[in-house]
Write a protein that holds these residues in place. Structure first.
Motif, short mmCIF file in Angstrom:
data_model
loop_
_atom_site.label_atom_id
_atom_site.label_comp_id
_atom_site.label_asym_id
_atom_site.label_seq_id
_atom_site.Cartn_x
_atom_site.Cartn_y
_atom_site.Cartn_z
N TRP A 78 -12.01 33.38 32.47
CA TRP A 78 -11.55 32.25 33.29
C TRP A 78 -10.07 32.03 33.06
O TRP A 78 -9.59 32.04 31.92
CB TRP A 78 -12.34 31.00 32.92
N LYS B 185 -6.56 29.61 34.34
CA LYS B 185 -6.02 28.47 35.07
C LYS B 185 -4.50 28.60 35.12
O LYS B 185 -3.85 28.84 34.10
CB LYS B 185 -6.39 27.14 34.41
N ASN C 55 -2.56 23.78 41.24
CA ASN C 55 -3.26 24.59 40.26
C ASN C 55 -4.08 25.65 40.96
O ASN C 55 -4.42 25.52 42.14
CB ASN C 55 -4.20 23.73 39.41
N THR D 185 -7.40 28.58 39.83
CA THR D 185 -8.31 29.12 38.81
C THR D 185 -9.00 30.37 39.32
O THR D 185 -9.19 30.55 40.53
CB THR D 185 -9.38 28.09 38.39
N GLU E 92 -12.51 32.75 38.07
CA GLU E 92 -13.64 32.83 37.14
C GLU E 92 -14.53 34.01 37.51
O GLU E 92 -14.85 34.23 38.67
CB GLU E 92 -14.46 31.55 37.17
#
Length: 258
Positions: free
Chosen positions: A30, A32, A45, A47, A49
């Motif tokens: 993961w 960020k 932001n 992300t 995963e």
């Protein structure tokens, strides 16, 4: 400022390259990223995963990428993007790609099914309620699966400054050739410390968003993980930067110089 979403999307494609015969990632990885405008104003932001799943009886990696604006920027331009890819755990070939975005009221909801035997991409445009099929190139990737395919298959142990790697990619309803140029090795100061990195320049389309063809620069860790650490984008107006600010679930140890 309205182009922050484009850089978030590009993160899913080009922020990492690899030199490993073994896998550079695993389930549970993961990332960020913190997006900033002109190096100081926080813009959003993103992300990424990695999960494990099954699709039509096949063992696959299911990767979910999200991007969104934050702070003052979201009051006048709100972005909420979601990208998903299902790709083969062994070959890295994509089977399904999802793009669901809302960028200041501009929306798209697209699903793509890849048939590599028939060399076809079946596109379901849910927003427009239209379906169509397109011929795809050999060993084609979607914009998310490419990120992981390169990490496992691009051999950076033997590359020299100036070398260029290319990759067939299909996005929305179009085939195109993605290219990445190696600029050399560099020590980069990050929030985690100083890290040995590989520096690259992806070739992008010049025009109303980017200043010129070579407006992006990116840095990835020079280890077995090949994780994305920073991407710098010079835009037609101002600049954007994405920095890795948190991670977990790495497959290999992460080395910091000091």
């Amino acid at each position: 400022m309205k182009k922050v979403n484009l850089v978030i999307a590009l993160c899913f494609v080009i922020l990492s390259v690899s030199a490993q015969q073994k896998h550079a990632f695993q389930e549970g990885e993961w990332f960020k990223f913190r997006m900033s405008y002109s190096g100081f104003l926080k813009a959003g932001n993103a992300t990424l995963e990695v999960k494990e799943s099954r699709l039509n009886g096949r063992e696959v990696f299911h990767v979910v990428g999200k991007g969104w604006t934050t702070g003052a920027i979201r009051w006048f331009f709100k972005v909420k993007d979601r990208y998903e890819s299902y790709f083969d755990k062994q070959t890295g070939m994509p089977y399904k790609f999802i793009r669901n975005i809302d960028e200041g009221g501009y929306t798209k909801d697209i699903e793509i099914e890849f048939d590599h035997v028939a060399s076809k991409a079946h596109v379901n445009n849910k927003k427009e309620k239209k379906k169509a099929s397109f011929t795809i190139e050999e060993n084609v990737q979607d914009m998310v699966s490419a990120f992981y395919y390169l990490r496992n298959n691009y051999n950076t142990n033997t590359i020299s400054e100036g070398d260029v790697v290319s990759l067939n990619m299909f996005f929305d309803e179009e085939n195109y050739n993605f290219k990445l140029k190696f600029l050399g090795r560099e020590e980069l100061k990050t929030t985690f410390g100083t890290i040995k990195t590989l520096k690259f320049r992806p070739y992008v389309m010049a025009g109303r968003v980017f200043k010129e063809k070579e407006s992006l620069t990116l840095w990835v860790s020079a280890d077995d993980n090949k994780i994305p650490l920073r991407i710098q984008a010079d835009l037609a107006v101002g600049s954007l930067r994405a920095d890795l600010e948190a991670f977990k679930g790495l497959k290999h140890s992460f080395k910091v110089q000091f």
